[in-house]
Design a protein around this motif. Structure first.
Motif, PDB file in Angstrom:
ATOM      1  N   ASN A 175      -3.705   9.441   3.500  1.00  0.00           N
ATOM      2  CA  ASN A 175      -4.636   8.672   4.339  1.00  0.00           C
ATOM      3  C   ASN A 175      -6.054   9.226   4.245  1.00  0.00           C
ATOM      4  O   ASN A 175      -7.029   8.468   4.247  1.00  0.00           O
ATOM      5  N   LYS A 176      -6.168  10.542   4.160  1.00  0.00           N
ATOM      6  CA  LYS A 176      -7.487  11.158   4.034  1.00  0.00           C
ATOM      7  C   LYS A 176      -8.125  10.784   2.698  1.00  0.00           C
ATOM      8  O   LYS A 176      -9.320  10.438   2.643  1.00  0.00           O
ATOM      9  N   LEU A 177      -7.337  10.822   1.625  1.00  0.00           N
ATOM     10  CA  LEU A 177      -7.866  10.475   0.304  1.00  0.00           C
ATOM     11  C   LEU A 177      -8.290   9.011   0.268  1.00  0.00           C
ATOM     12  O   LEU A 177      -9.362   8.680  -0.271  1.00  0.00           O
ATOM     13  N   ALA A 178      -7.478   8.137   0.852  1.00  0.00           N
ATOM     14  CA  ALA A 178      -7.818   6.711   0.877  1.00  0.00           C
ATOM     15  C   ALA A 178      -9.146   6.484   1.586  1.00  0.00           C
ATOM     16  O   ALA A 178      -9.981   5.678   1.145  1.00  0.00           O
ATOM     17  N   ASP A 179      -9.355   7.210   2.675  1.00  0.00           N
ATOM     18  CA  ASP A 179     -10.609   7.090   3.417  1.00  0.00           C
ATOM     19  C   ASP A 179     -11.795   7.579   2.583  1.00  0.00           C
ATOM     20  O   ASP A 179     -12.860   6.945   2.562  1.00  0.00           O
ATOM     21  N   LEU A 180     -11.595   8.671   1.862  1.00  0.00           N
ATOM     22  CA  LEU A 180     -12.674   9.262   1.062  1.00  0.00           C
ATOM     23  C   LEU A 180     -13.127   8.358  -0.085  1.00  0.00           C
ATOM     24  O   LEU A 180     -14.304   8.350  -0.454  1.00  0.00           O
ATOM     25  N   ILE A 181     -12.178   7.605  -0.651  1.00  0.00           N
ATOM     26  CA  ILE A 181     -12.540   6.757  -1.791  1.00  0.00           C
ATOM     27  C   ILE A 181     -12.754   5.301  -1.374  1.00  0.00           C
ATOM     28  O   ILE A 181     -12.840   4.399  -2.215  1.00  0.00           O
ATOM     29  N   GLY A 182     -12.863   5.081  -0.080  1.00  0.00           N
ATOM     30  CA  GLY A 182     -13.172   3.747   0.409  1.00  0.00           C
ATOM     31  C   GLY A 182     -12.056   2.736   0.240  1.00  0.00           C
ATOM     32  O   GLY A 182     -12.316   1.522   0.149  1.00  0.00           O
ATOM     33  N   LYS A 211      -8.614   4.476  -8.662  1.00  0.00           N
ATOM     34  CA  LYS A 211      -7.481   5.113  -9.327  1.00  0.00           C
ATOM     35  C   LYS A 211      -7.352   6.564  -8.862  1.00  0.00           C
ATOM     36  O   LYS A 211      -8.356   7.274  -8.763  1.00  0.00           O
ATOM     37  N   VAL A 212      -6.118   6.976  -8.581  1.00  0.00           N
ATOM     38  CA  VAL A 212      -5.885   8.357  -8.158  1.00  0.00           C
ATOM     39  C   VAL A 212      -4.710   8.931  -8.931  1.00  0.00           C
ATOM     40  O   VAL A 212      -3.830   8.207  -9.415  1.00  0.00           O
ATOM     41  N   ALA A 213      -4.691  10.257  -9.037  1.00  0.00           N
ATOM     42  CA  ALA A 213      -3.593  10.961  -9.691  1.00  0.00           C
ATOM     43  C   ALA A 213      -3.062  12.015  -8.719  1.00  0.00           C
ATOM     44  O   ALA A 213      -3.776  12.473  -7.825  1.00  0.00           O
ATOM     45  N   ILE A 214      -1.811  12.381  -8.916  1.00  0.00           N
ATOM     46  CA  ILE A 214      -1.179  13.387  -8.065  1.00  0.00           C
ATOM     47  C   ILE A 214      -0.733  14.556  -8.934  1.00  0.00           C
ATOM     48  O   ILE A 214      -0.111  14.353  -9.984  1.00  0.00           O
ATOM     49  N   MET A 215      -1.057  15.771  -8.491  1.00  0.00           N
ATOM     50  CA  MET A 215      -0.681  16.976  -9.226  1.00  0.00           C
ATOM     51  C   MET A 215       0.401  17.724  -8.443  1.00  0.00           C
ATOM     52  O   MET A 215       0.224  18.008  -7.258  1.00  0.00           O
ATOM     53  N   GLU A 254       8.809  15.783  -1.615  1.00  0.00           N
ATOM     54  CA  GLU A 254       8.614  15.068  -0.356  1.00  0.00           C
ATOM     55  C   GLU A 254       7.132  14.782  -0.110  1.00  0.00           C
ATOM     56  O   GLU A 254       6.768  13.715   0.392  1.00  0.00           O
ATOM     57  N   ARG A 255       6.279  15.736  -0.447  1.00  0.00           N
ATOM     58  CA  ARG A 255       4.836  15.519  -0.271  1.00  0.00           C
ATOM     59  C   ARG A 255       4.353  14.396  -1.185  1.00  0.00           C
ATOM     60  O   ARG A 255       3.536  13.555  -0.770  1.00  0.00           O
ATOM     61  N   VAL A 256       4.823  14.390  -2.421  1.00  0.00           N
ATOM     62  CA  VAL A 256       4.443  13.322  -3.357  1.00  0.00           C
ATOM     63  C   VAL A 256       4.883  11.968  -2.800  1.00  0.00           C
ATOM     64  O   VAL A 256       4.127  10.988  -2.835  1.00  0.00           O
ATOM     65  N   ALA A 257       6.099  11.920  -2.262  1.00  0.00           N
ATOM     66  CA  ALA A 257       6.601  10.669  -1.683  1.00  0.00           C
ATOM     67  C   ALA A 257       5.734  10.227  -0.512  1.00  0.00           C
ATOM     68  O   ALA A 257       5.453   9.028  -0.337  1.00  0.00           O
ATOM     69  N   LEU A 271      -0.629   5.747   0.228  1.00  0.00           N
ATOM     70  CA  LEU A 271      -1.556   5.053  -0.667  1.00  0.00           C
ATOM     71  C   LEU A 271      -1.095   3.632  -0.973  1.00  0.00           C
ATOM     72  O   LEU A 271      -1.923   2.754  -1.275  1.00  0.00           O
ATOM     73  N   ALA A 272       0.216   3.402  -0.880  1.00  0.00           N
ATOM     74  CA  ALA A 272       0.745   2.060  -1.152  1.00  0.00           C
ATOM     75  C   ALA A 272       0.269   1.033  -0.130  1.00  0.00           C
ATOM     76  O   ALA A 272       0.301  -0.173  -0.383  1.00  0.00           O
ATOM     77  N   ALA A 273      -0.188   1.518   1.008  1.00  0.00           N
ATOM     78  CA  ALA A 273      -0.685   0.606   2.044  1.00  0.00           C
ATOM     79  C   ALA A 273      -2.049   0.027   1.678  1.00  0.00           C
ATOM     80  O   ALA A 273      -2.526  -0.905   2.344  1.00  0.00           O
ATOM     81  N   PHE A 274      -2.667   0.556   0.633  1.00  0.00           N
ATOM     82  CA  PHE A 274      -3.987   0.093   0.206  1.00  0.00           C
ATOM     83  C   PHE A 274      -3.831  -0.631  -1.134  1.00  0.00           C
ATOM     84  O   PHE A 274      -3.621   0.001  -2.182  1.00  0.00           O
ATOM     85  N   LYS A 275      -3.937  -1.948  -1.101  1.00  0.00           N
ATOM     86  CA  LYS A 275      -3.657  -2.744  -2.301  1.00  0.00           C
ATOM     87  C   LYS A 275      -4.615  -2.471  -3.450  1.00  0.00           C
ATOM     88  O   LYS A 275      -4.288  -2.747  -4.616  1.00  0.00           O
ATOM     89  N   ASP A 276      -5.784  -1.909  -3.149  1.00  0.00           N
ATOM     90  CA  ASP A 276      -6.765  -1.647  -4.204  1.00  0.00           C
ATOM     91  C   ASP A 276      -6.749  -0.203  -4.691  1.00  0.00           C
ATOM     92  O   ASP A 276      -7.639   0.221  -5.425  1.00  0.00           O
ATOM     93  N   ILE A 277      -5.750   0.552  -4.274  1.00  0.00           N
ATOM     94  CA  ILE A 277      -5.599   1.920  -4.770  1.00  0.00           C
ATOM     95  C   ILE A 277      -4.407   1.962  -5.715  1.00  0.00           C
ATOM     96  O   ILE A 277      -3.325   1.466  -5.405  1.00  0.00           O
ATOM     97  N   GLN A 278      -4.605   2.569  -6.881  1.00  0.00           N
ATOM     98  CA  GLN A 278      -3.550   2.652  -7.894  1.00  0.00           C
ATOM     99  C   GLN A 278      -3.265   4.119  -8.228  1.00  0.00           C
ATOM    100  O   GLN A 278      -4.176   4.864  -8.608  1.00  0.00           O
ATOM    101  N   VAL A 279      -2.022   4.531  -8.055  1.00  0.00           N
ATOM    102  CA  VAL A 279      -1.621   5.879  -8.483  1.00  0.00           C
ATOM    103  C   VAL A 279      -1.306   5.785  -9.976  1.00  0.00           C
ATOM    104  O   VAL A 279      -0.283   5.227 -10.378  1.00  0.00           O
ATOM    105  N   VAL A 280      -2.196   6.308 -10.796  1.00  0.00           N
ATOM    106  CA  VAL A 280      -2.084   6.104 -12.243  1.00  0.00           C
ATOM    107  C   VAL A 280      -1.166   7.113 -12.925  1.00  0.00           C
ATOM    108  O   VAL A 280      -0.597   6.831 -13.988  1.00  0.00           O
ATOM    109  N   GLN A 281      -1.017   8.308 -12.341  1.00  0.00           N
ATOM    110  CA  GLN A 281      -0.164   9.301 -12.992  1.00  0.00           C
ATOM    111  C   GLN A 281       0.176  10.441 -12.029  1.00  0.00           C
ATOM    112  O   GLN A 281      -0.621  10.794 -11.164  1.00  0.00           O
TER     113      GLN A 281
END
Length: 311
Positions: free
Chosen positions: A133-140, A144-148, A158-161, A167-177
């Motif tokens: 939720n914090k990341l979604a807010d930061l990028i408006g 595209k976002v990635a998870i490490m 569990e954290r990745v999930a 992020l899935a709640a934001f239709k304009d955010i895409q987890v690319v990798q």
């Protein structure tokens, strides 16, 4: 025996609460800054309860070495053992301790398939949701976002999930990798650099363990992407806090890490010394009389409160 989450990745030693009031915590990756708070929690609870505690384990991610240390802890016949449940491969050694009459509490990462009596740690799914939720807010709310992460660890999975769900709640955010850091800052820097090359329009990087944040910082600096790529780190290591102050990292999801071994030891102490009468015969009823899960929570650290987290 007592020792505090190491200054690096290392095993936490087992916490013992035996007839001679000894406790031990076993962990790996003790060389990571993150584990400093584990060690601190072990030390503090030992002093407060008047018991001997010890933090032991390898400095690297070495499960064979961790099992060897666990065996040594068992041989000392402690009153209890606290262990970071990195992998299900540790289930058998945990079961061995329990079968020998040594209660075991997992911290940080759980081993639900073992005979451990309780788990104390961050609600990892929720930690991912908080970070997402914090990341979604930061990028408006778009980009595209990635998870490490380091695949295979239950707490990190569990954290990745949690991140993916938020992020899935934001239709304009895409987890690319989702990339593997191997919990190694050097490897993390390499994979983060590859992400920036593969996705030049990347908006954000979410890191679910400490090495990811370190690697993302290195890659963003080298690629002149400071401020352009928002980074959400994990935990409160000195490097991450300094990067927040500099504006390289936007925020970090911090755990109340010292509480993990602290409350795990209290559970073991109470189990051995002050059992609550849930029934008129807890042992016969197979009732432990202790909490099975304790969520120690997660906190967002950013420019507004970072000064309070510096040691």
């Amino acid at each position: 025996m007592l020792n505090p989450h190491a200054d690096g990745f290392s095993w936490k030693t087992l916490e013992n609460f035996s007839s001679d009031n000894r406790s031990s915590e076993t962990s790996a990756l003790g060389n990571l800054d993150y584990f400093y708070d584990h060690k601190l929690g072990m030390e503090m609870v030992g002093k407060e309860l008047g018991v001997q505690t010890e933090y032991v384990g390898p400095a690297e991610y070495d499960m064979n070495a961790m099992v060897a240390v666990f065996e040594q802890a068992i041989a000392k016949k402690p009153a209890g053992i606290v262990v970071v449940g990195f992998e299900p491969s540790l289930n058998s050694i945990v079961d061995k301790a329990v079968d020998l009459g040594i209660p075991v509490v997992t911290v940080d990462a759980d081993l639900p398939g073992s005979k451990r009596m309780a788990f104390v740690g961050t609600g990892n799914y929720n930690a991912g949701v908080v970070g997402g939720n914090k990341l979604a807010d930061l990028i408006g709310g778009k980009g595209k976002v990635a998870i490490m992460t380091r695949p295979g660890q239950s707490n990190l999975e569990e954290r990745v999930a949690g991140y993916k769900s938020a992020l899935a709640a934001f239709k304009d955010i895409q987890v690319v990798q989702v990339v593997d850091t191997r919990s190694d800052p050097v490897v993390a820097a390499q994979v983060a650099a590859s992400l920036l090359q593969k996705f030049p329009d990347l908006s954000g990087i979410a890191c679910v363990e400490a090495a990811g944040g370190s690697g993302a910082v290195a890659a963003v600096r080298k690629g002149s992407k400071i401020g352009k790529v928002k980074i959400i780190a994990m935990d409160r290591g000195n490097e991450a806090l300094s990067a927040i102050e500099e504006g390289v990292i936007s925020a970090s999801v911090a755990q109340q890490t010292a509480l993990m071994p602290y409350y795990a030891n209290i559970i073991l102490y109470n189990y051995n010394n002050s059992k609550v009468a849930i029934t008129n015969d807890n042992e016969a009823a197979k009732v432990s009389g202790i909490p099975v899960t304790v969520d120690t929570g997660a906190i967002i650290v950013d420019a507004g409160n970072v000064k309070f987290f510096k040691r």
